[in-house]
Write a protein that holds these residues in place. Structure first.
Motif, PDB file in Angstrom:
ATOM      1  N   ASP A   1       0.832  -1.208   0.000  1.00  0.00           N
ATOM      2  CA  ASP A   1       0.000   0.000   0.000  1.00  0.00           C
ATOM      3  C   ASP A   1       0.865   1.255   0.000  1.00  0.00           C
ATOM      4  OD1 ASP A   1      -3.254  -0.273   0.708  1.00  0.00           O
ATOM      5  OD2 ASP A   1      -2.067  -2.064   1.096  1.00  0.00           O
TER       6      ASP A   1
ATOM      7  N   LYS B   1      -3.876   1.896  -3.284  1.00  0.00           N
ATOM      8  CA  LYS B   1      -4.907   1.194  -4.066  1.00  0.00           C
ATOM      9  C   LYS B   1      -5.641   2.044  -5.083  1.00  0.00           C
ATOM     10  CE  LYS B   1      -5.618   1.303  -0.281  1.00  0.00           C
ATOM     11  NZ  LYS B   1      -4.651   2.119   0.455  1.00  0.00           N
ATOM     12  N   GLN B   2      -5.674   3.377  -4.885  1.00  0.00           N
ATOM     13  CA  GLN B   2      -6.419   4.181  -5.873  1.00  0.00           C
ATOM     14  C   GLN B   2      -5.771   4.142  -7.252  1.00  0.00           C
ATOM     15  OE1 GLN B   2      -5.060   5.308  -3.083  1.00  0.00           O
ATOM     16  NE2 GLN B   2      -4.254   7.378  -3.242  1.00  0.00           N
TER      17      GLN B   2
ATOM     18  N   LYS C   1      -6.589   0.951 -10.404  1.00  0.00           N
ATOM     19  CA  LYS C   1      -7.759   0.864 -11.274  1.00  0.00           C
ATOM     20  C   LYS C   1      -7.385   0.880 -12.746  1.00  0.00           C
ATOM     21  CE  LYS C   1     -10.932   2.772  -7.913  1.00  0.00           C
ATOM     22  NZ  LYS C   1     -11.836   3.879  -7.605  1.00  0.00           N
TER      23      LYS C   1
ATOM     24  N   ARG D   1      -0.610  -7.436  -5.231  1.00  0.00           N
ATOM     25  CA  ARG D   1      -0.667  -6.556  -6.403  1.00  0.00           C
ATOM     26  C   ARG D   1       0.668  -6.485  -7.143  1.00  0.00           C
ATOM     27  NH1 ARG D   1      -1.859  -1.397  -2.611  1.00  0.00           N
ATOM     28  NH2 ARG D   1      -3.475  -2.875  -2.045  1.00  0.00           N
TER      29      ARG D   1
ATOM     30  N   ASN E   1     -13.710  -3.096  -6.320  1.00  0.00           N
ATOM     31  CA  ASN E   1     -14.066  -1.691  -6.476  1.00  0.00           C
ATOM     32  C   ASN E   1     -15.514  -1.445  -6.857  1.00  0.00           C
ATOM     33  OD1 ASN E   1     -14.036  -1.951  -9.276  1.00  0.00           O
ATOM     34  ND2 ASN E   1     -11.871  -1.445  -9.407  1.00  0.00           N
TER      35      ASN E   1
ATOM     36  N   LEU F   1     -10.520  -1.887   1.709  1.00  0.00           N
ATOM     37  CA  LEU F   1      -9.449  -1.198   0.982  1.00  0.00           C
ATOM     38  C   LEU F   1     -10.113  -0.086   0.215  1.00  0.00           C
ATOM     39  CD1 LEU F   1      -8.124  -2.988  -2.203  1.00  0.00           C
ATOM     40  CD2 LEU F   1     -10.473  -2.880  -1.517  1.00  0.00           C
ATOM     41  N   ALA F   2      -9.576   1.092   0.286  1.00  0.00           N
ATOM     42  CA  ALA F   2     -10.268   2.257  -0.246  1.00  0.00           C
ATOM     43  C   ALA F   2     -10.214   2.330  -1.767  1.00  0.00           C
ATOM     44  CB  ALA F   2      -9.659   3.500   0.376  1.00  0.00           C
ATOM     45  N   MET F   3     -10.796   1.335  -2.437  1.00  0.00           N
ATOM     46  CA  MET F   3     -10.811   1.368  -3.907  1.00  0.00           C
ATOM     47  C   MET F   3     -12.176   1.679  -4.451  1.00  0.00           C
ATOM     48  SD  MET F   3      -8.596  -1.534  -5.707  1.00  0.00           S
ATOM     49  CE  MET F   3      -8.798  -0.822  -7.322  1.00  0.00           C
ATOM     50  N   ASN F   4     -13.130   1.787  -3.555  1.00  0.00           N
ATOM     51  CA  ASN F   4     -14.504   2.045  -3.953  1.00  0.00           C
ATOM     52  C   ASN F   4     -14.959   3.243  -3.120  1.00  0.00           C
ATOM     53  OD1 ASN F   4     -15.486   0.883  -1.325  1.00  0.00           O
ATOM     54  ND2 ASN F   4     -14.465  -0.917  -2.194  1.00  0.00           N
TER      55      ASN F   4
END
Ligand code: SF4
Lengths: 201, 468
Positions: free
Chosen positions: A22, A27-28, A31, A83, B66, B413-416
């Motif tokens: 992390d 994580k952002q 995507k 990941r 997500n 986990l802050a993906m959404n």
């Protein structure tokens, strides 16, 4: 995958233990559906403020370390999630080698799939390399995969261990899937036997 | 290899499709679970090389990381990048003809909850997923571990993984647990004892009376966090509870195949005298309800403890502990029960199963969430959600002031859209308290569902035993 043979470059010191995935790539940034472009967000939350300004103290933001190719890090580097974005981000930034006393299992494996060499050395050796890395851009470290050595800017050399198969693949930039498909006959016969012995699978 | 074998040895031996002279093996994979975040590049790789999925019938996909957990998500996902990833999975599942549970399907949920629930996960299997918490499936006596995206592509194309065998580690929890102590407290306590790198290079087998006494849900909670202890996988030998759980599930074997499977499954245990390279023993009665105070899952303390000083650690951990204390905004010496919280999150693949919701609801029944706090329950799957509604648990949560969400990974986990704001402090039943894990600047304390429910009522970290 790019080969890894011998690398002489700038090493950055990151003495923190348990640097997790992390931290490496929050994580952002997962995507994406591509493998490239993640370098600018490597260590994002340590590297930038909330509004996107560089944090000058962070090692990779310092002028001497902007072209870092080698990281020297504290114990248990890469712990956390599976990941592969973590090695992708390192690679995209230009880092081809990480040196630590230990790595998390999945991260360690993921490095090899992307032409990154993770080097495990004892604490005393990592300490010497950490000090060498602190010297900044004038101190170039050399990592030689063929010889299995890391050499400091002033010529101290440390030998490291590596799995021969992983070494072979990295030296030659080999694609795992291609190699495995050469053994398709073994997989076929395993499947046939399993269909008899464990038909419910 | 002859002589007594461990459970891990047995499953490993049954799956070696090819072995090189140096011990590098092709391990055959029985089940491959896939989610939207770690798979797009793997499918893209297949397309680019003109390769197919070798065993689509053994490949199961579900979006979870997500997806929003609010209504309407089956029609539209606001965040464009998330939407693209979910659409990519829709398309990949279709193009490569793999098993798929889209968000519109009641069976959708967190991949590690859906697999066991649908009977895809069976004893003695090899199970992989591009997700570190694949360890969860080890609760069935399946060899299950997380892999990276390149390996996802490798498994899709070849149904095997290039592996070298890990070492064997035994974690024995003896005796009985005390009241108020749960599977989550076991697994956190083990990590507290061994450290986050203590299991590196090993596959852990959990055993002992306290493990045998756990339900399948509890065993999944224990194995789920094997990865936080650094292990490649966690295993528990299957027994009657396992077989009862599996029987009748949609993809479990039936009839004569069930009998054949059962015969084999009953041989899946560690032989008397088998060698373990490392053994850790913890007395069940010594385990207390625990919480984490720092930003590593090894930062575990009994709820009766106080925040430690950085100087109480050694080596590189001193700096890491100081960094944790600063990040978490805590002062050494303060009582853990004095830590005020803003938010409660009950869910995740660690604690999003029906038993977890029952445990939390038992504490919340007839009580209210403390004023001004945010609290949410996110069931691990659509089916868990439906069952909780049928059992009246949903109403207990709603009456207490919890949000009752749709299934997904949510705030784990802050993906959404479910995220913490900077400085927001959360009592969470998930598995990682890393910096920024639940949102940039967010502060996470890990604990069991009952402990999280207790914290929701009082507004601070709380010893659940005082509310029982
Ligand atoms: S619930 Fe959390 S840990 Fe589990 S799969 Fe989802 S994101 Fe990962």
């Amino acid at each position: 995958m790019d080969k890894f043979t011998k690398l002489t470059g700038i090493a950055a010191p990151m003495p923190l233990v348990n640097i997790d995935t992390d931290m490496i790539i929050p994580k952002q940034f997962l995507k994406t559906i591509a493998r490239t472009g993640l370098g600018k967000n490597l260590f994002d939350e340590m590297r930038y403020t909330q509004d996107g300004q560089e944090i000058p103290d962070f090692v990779l933001n310092q002028p001497a370390y902007r072209d870092t190719q080698i990281l020297v890090a504290g114990d248990n580097f890469g712990c956390g999630s599976s990941r592969e974005h973590a090695p992708w981000a390192l690679l995209d930034f230009g880092i081809r080698c990480v040196i630590s006393t230990s790595f998390a299992d999945i991260f360690y494996n993921n490095c090899f799939k992307n032409g990154i060499l993770p080097v495990v050395l004892p604490a005393e050796a990592v300490e010497v390399l950490m000090d060498d890395a602190r010297k900044g851009a004038n101190a170039r470290m050399t990592v030689d995969l063929e010889a299995q050595t890391v050499t400091t800017s002033d010529g101290h050399s440390f030998g490291f261990e590596i799995d021969p198969f992983k070494k072979h693949c990295l030296l030659n930039g080999l694609d795992d899937i291609g190699l495995t498909l050469e053994k398709a006959a073994s997989i076929d016969s395993f499947e046939k036997a399993a269909a008899q012995s464990r038909p419910w699978v | 290899m002859s002589g007594p074998k461990t459970l891990y040895d047995k499953i490993w031996d049954a799956h070696v499709a090819h072995e090189d002279a140096d011990g590098t093996c092709l391990l055959y994979i029985d089940r491959h679970l896939v989610h939207e975040v770690t798979s797009p590049q793997a499918f893209e790789g297949l397309r680019m090389t003109g390769r197919k999925v070798r065993a689509p019938e053994k490949t199961i996909a579900v979006p979870d990381h997500n997806v929003p957990t609010t209504p309407g998500r089956d029609k539209h996902i606001d965040n464009e990048e998330s939407r693209i990833q979910v659409e990519a999975l829709d398309k990949n599942a279709r193009d490569f003809a793999i098993n798929y549970y889209p968000v519109s399907d009641i069976r959708q949920g967190i991949v590690h909850i859906v697999g066991p629930e649908q009977g895809w996960t069976l004893p003695g299997m090899t199970v992989v997923c591009g997700d570190s918490h694949t360890a969860t499936h080890g609760a069935f006596g399946a060899l299950a571990h997380g892999i990276g995206t390149s390996e996802v592509e490798h498994v899709l194309a070849t149904q095997t993984l290039i592996q070298k065998k890990s070492k064997n580690m035994k974690v024995e929890i003896t005796g009985k647990l005390r009241p108020g102590v749960t599977a989550k407290d076991i697994t956190l306590s083990v990590i507290g004892a061994t450290g986050t790198a203590g299991g590196t290079g090993y596959v852990i087998e959990y055993c002992g009376e306290a493990i045998r006494d756990l339900s399948m849900e509890g065993r999944m909670t224990v194995c789920n966090m094997a990865i936080e202890g650094g292990a490649r996988a966690g295993l528990i030998a299957p027994d009657e509870k396992t077989f009862d759980y599996v029987m009748g599930r949609p993809h479990a074997p039936k009839g004569a195949q069930w009998e054949a499977a059962l015969n084999w499954w009953k041989t899946l245990f560690t032989d008397e005298g088998a060698h373990f390279d490392k053994v850790v023993t913890i007395r069940g009665e010594d385990i207390a309800p625990v919480v984490t105070w720092g930003t590593s899952p090894e930062d575990v303390l009994p709820i009766t403890g106080t925040v430690p000083a950085a100087e109480s650690f050694t080596g590189g951990k001193v700096g890491a502990a100081q960094r944790s204390l600063d990040y978490m905004g805590l002062t050494p010496g303060m009582k853990l029960t004095d830590i005020q919280i803003d938010t409660v999150f009950i869910g995740s693949c660690t604690n999003g199963r029906i038993e977890d919701l029952r445990a939390a609801a038992a504490i919340l029944k007839g009580k209210k969430v403390k004023d001004g706090m945010r609290a949410m329950v996110v069931p691990g799957s659509g089916l868990v959600r439906a069952q909780a509604e049928e059992e009246g648990l949903a109403q207990i949560f709603i009456d207490a002031g919890f949000e009752w969400r749709l299934a997904g990974c949510s705030m784990c986990l802050a993906m959404n859209p479910d995220q913490l704001s900077p400085g927001e402090r959360c009592a969470a039943t998930s598995n990682r308290n890393f910096e920024g894990r639940q949102g940039r600047g967010g502060r996470t304390h890990l604990m069991s569902p009952a402990m999280a429910a207790a914290a929701a009522v009082t507004g601070h970290l709380t010893d659940v035993r005082e509310m029982m």
